[in-house]
Design a protein around this motif. Structure first.
Motif, PDB file in Angstrom:
ATOM      1  N   PRO A   1       0.805  -1.231   0.000  1.00  0.00           N
ATOM      2  CA  PRO A   1       0.000   0.000   0.000  1.00  0.00           C
ATOM      3  C   PRO A   1       0.838   1.281   0.000  1.00  0.00           C
ATOM      4  O   PRO A   1       0.418   2.293  -0.581  1.00  0.00           O
ATOM      5  N   GLU A   2       2.009   1.259   0.622  1.00  0.00           N
ATOM      6  CA  GLU A   2       2.851   2.448   0.630  1.00  0.00           C
ATOM      7  C   GLU A   2       3.416   2.737  -0.755  1.00  0.00           C
ATOM      8  O   GLU A   2       3.741   3.886  -1.075  1.00  0.00           O
ATOM      9  N   ILE A   3       3.551   1.706  -1.564  1.00  0.00           N
ATOM     10  CA  ILE A   3       3.996   1.901  -2.952  1.00  0.00           C
ATOM     11  C   ILE A   3       2.870   2.494  -3.779  1.00  0.00           C
ATOM     12  O   ILE A   3       3.081   3.400  -4.598  1.00  0.00           O
ATOM     13  N   LEU A   4       1.644   2.014  -3.553  1.00  0.00           N
ATOM     14  CA  LEU A   4       0.488   2.531  -4.304  1.00  0.00           C
ATOM     15  C   LEU A   4       0.173   3.973  -3.955  1.00  0.00           C
ATOM     16  O   LEU A   4      -0.527   4.660  -4.706  1.00  0.00           O
ATOM     17  N   GLU A   5       0.681   4.459  -2.849  1.00  0.00           N
ATOM     18  CA  GLU A   5       0.520   5.875  -2.524  1.00  0.00           C
ATOM     19  C   GLU A   5       1.373   6.746  -3.437  1.00  0.00           C
ATOM     20  O   GLU A   5       1.112   7.941  -3.586  1.00  0.00           O
ATOM     21  N   VAL A   6       2.391   6.121  -4.058  1.00  0.00           N
ATOM     22  CA  VAL A   6       3.343   6.860  -4.883  1.00  0.00           C
ATOM     23  C   VAL A   6       3.161   6.562  -6.367  1.00  0.00           C
ATOM     24  O   VAL A   6       3.230   7.457  -7.213  1.00  0.00           O
ATOM     25  N   VAL A   7       2.924   5.294  -6.693  1.00  0.00           N
ATOM     26  CA  VAL A   7       2.906   4.842  -8.091  1.00  0.00           C
ATOM     27  C   VAL A   7       1.546   4.263  -8.448  1.00  0.00           C
ATOM     28  O   VAL A   7       0.968   3.484  -7.684  1.00  0.00           O
ATOM     29  N   ASP A   8       1.046   4.614  -9.625  1.00  0.00           N
ATOM     30  CA  ASP A   8      -0.180   4.001 -10.110  1.00  0.00           C
ATOM     31  C   ASP A   8       0.083   2.527 -10.430  1.00  0.00           C
ATOM     32  O   ASP A   8       1.142   2.180 -10.976  1.00  0.00           O
ATOM     33  N   ALA A   9      -0.859   1.665 -10.081  1.00  0.00           N
ATOM     34  CA  ALA A   9      -0.671   0.219 -10.233  1.00  0.00           C
ATOM     35  C   ALA A   9      -0.377  -0.191 -11.673  1.00  0.00           C
ATOM     36  O   ALA A   9       0.286  -1.202 -11.909  1.00  0.00           O
ATOM     37  N   THR A  10      -0.843   0.584 -12.645  1.00  0.00           N
ATOM     38  CA  THR A  10      -0.599   0.243 -14.050  1.00  0.00           C
ATOM     39  C   THR A  10       0.871   0.354 -14.422  1.00  0.00           C
ATOM     40  O   THR A  10       1.293  -0.167 -15.466  1.00  0.00           O
TER      41      THR A  10
END
Length: 425
Positions: free
Chosen positions: A380-389
């Protein structure tokens, strides 16, 4: 005028593929080379899985004659020779004559620890008073520069022949060392790469540190989980990757196939200061390394469209993503595509950087961005920065223009190199 530097040959001896064709197929299909090892179970390791190249005696006979194989342990030096000779052949190059070295060609081939099994065998013989049974290859197999010396002798290289060692950063650093020497006009071509031994005497220390996953011994392919919320530590690996770098002028003159261009890069250290330690990176140093690499390559931050990260499947993966975002000033859907090949290979230690550099260049060749496996539950901390696509779970059709490849190693040392797709001009 500075020489332009291109890559004209590559070779791999990886857990998920020995030889470029098998390696490409594994990367495209997301095939893992991580397997259960009975030996590790018998030695009561908590983590009983690892990545190790698989090949048979027939394959070995292509690289070593019967005399060379006498007393030769199938470890890092074997992996390095196989990858290095394949890269040289892939570049369309031949061995120097028996009388005169090739003064324009050199070797920078790194390692972390080399010949540990041979060293153990040698100690045992010496302690028993059987020194004469050590064999003529024991020194070559146990000195760090054994790999570059061995390749230098096979190929007859007369330029710089040396070995570098910077933990997990070794292979990426070696590419930059080769690039800088060629760019400065001190060599026409250099075979660069790195290798790492396999086995319990290499991996045992990491198991003792409890930084390897222990819940996947029955499901080894699922164990290495870069960028995943359920990542539980890196899976140890081994192998070798190799690349031939040479001047663009030489490559064009020879009519060589060009995989891509090396634009530049940077190396630094966090000094184990601030949040940096022997095992954790100093974020300021990581960001500085990325920014300096971009500046050295004379590109804009927005031109990078693919990142191949270090991303080892530990709790630091989210921090690495945050550092990339801060350094490149990009986030969300503006963030480049990013991948980690350690989900398929494990963390191949000193060999990691070179294997991943080879894989990065193959994305130019194939017109693809290889997928990330085992990260269906992105942290989740990565998804705060990068779009999942931007974290493809399967290989996608996309022709990269500029790839940033980085390695952040044990001891708080960093390297970032910038690659560019080559077009006939």
């Amino acid at each position: 005028m500075k020489n332009r530097v291109v890559v004209t040959g590559m070779g791999v001896c990886a857990p998920n593929g020995v030889g470029l064709n098998d390696f490409i197929r594994s990367l495209q299909e997301g095939t893992s080379g991580i397997r259960f090892h009975q030996e590790l179970q018998e030695l009561k390791f908590s983590c009983q899985i690892a990545g190790k190249p698989i090949f048979n005696d027939d394959h070995l006979n292509k690289y070593f004659n019967s005399l060379q194989q006498r007393g030769l342990n199938a470890s890092g030096i074997v992996y390095g020779v196989m990858a290095g000779m394949d890269a040289w052949k892939d570049a369309g190059l031949t061995m120097a004559s028996k009388e005169t070295p090739d003064w324009d060609s050199g070797i920078i081939f790194g390692t972390g620890i080399l010949g540990v099994d041979k060293f153990r065998e040698s100690i045992h013989l010496i302690d028993e008073g059987n020194t004469r049974r050590l064999g003529s290859t024991s020194v070559m197999q146990t000195m760090a520069s054994g790999i570059s010396a061995y390749l230098g002798g096979i190929l007859g290289c007369g330029n710089q022949v040396t070995t570098n060692s910077s933990a997990c950063t070794t292979g990426t650093e070696g590419v930059l060392m080769a690039y800088e020497r060629i760019m400065a006009g001190k060599a026409t071509r250099i075979l660069t790469g790195s290798c790492s031994d396999s086995g319990p005497y290499v991996w045992g220390g990491f198991d003792a540190m409890r930084i390897l996953p222990n819940a996947y011994n029955q499901e080894p392919e699922k164990a290495s989980r870069p960028m995943s919320a359920s990542a539980a530590g890196f899976v140890p690996g081994s192998g070798a990757g190799a690349l031939v770098l040479e001047t663009l002028e030489s490559a064009l003159e020879r009519g060589a196939h060009i995989y891509g261009e090396v634009l530049g890069g940077a190396v630094n250290s966090g000094g184990q200061r601030g949040e940096g330690t022997m095992t954790a990176p100093n974020s300021e140093a990581v960001q500085r390394c990325i920014v300096e690499a971009v500046e050295n390559a004379q590109i804009q931050k927005g031109e990078i469209d693919v990142i191949n990260g270090h991303l080892t499947a530990t709790g630091k993966d989210a921090v690495e993503i945050q550092n990339w975002s801060a350094a490149l000033e990009r986030s969300g859907t503006e963030f480049p595509f990013i991948n980690s090949f350690k989900g398929m290979m494990g963390h191949c230690l000193a060999a990691a950087g070179s294997l991943e550099c080879v894989a990065a260049f193959l994305q130019f060749k194939e017109g693809q961005v290889f997928g990330n496996i085992n990260c269906e539950d992105i942290h989740p901390e990565i998804l705060e920065v990068v779009d999942a696509t931007k974290i493809p779970r399967e290989t996608i059709a996309y022709r990269p223009k500029i790839i940033a490849k980085a390695s952040f190693g044990f001891g708080d040392v960093n390297a970032c190199v910038i690659f560019k797709a080559y077009k006939n001009e």
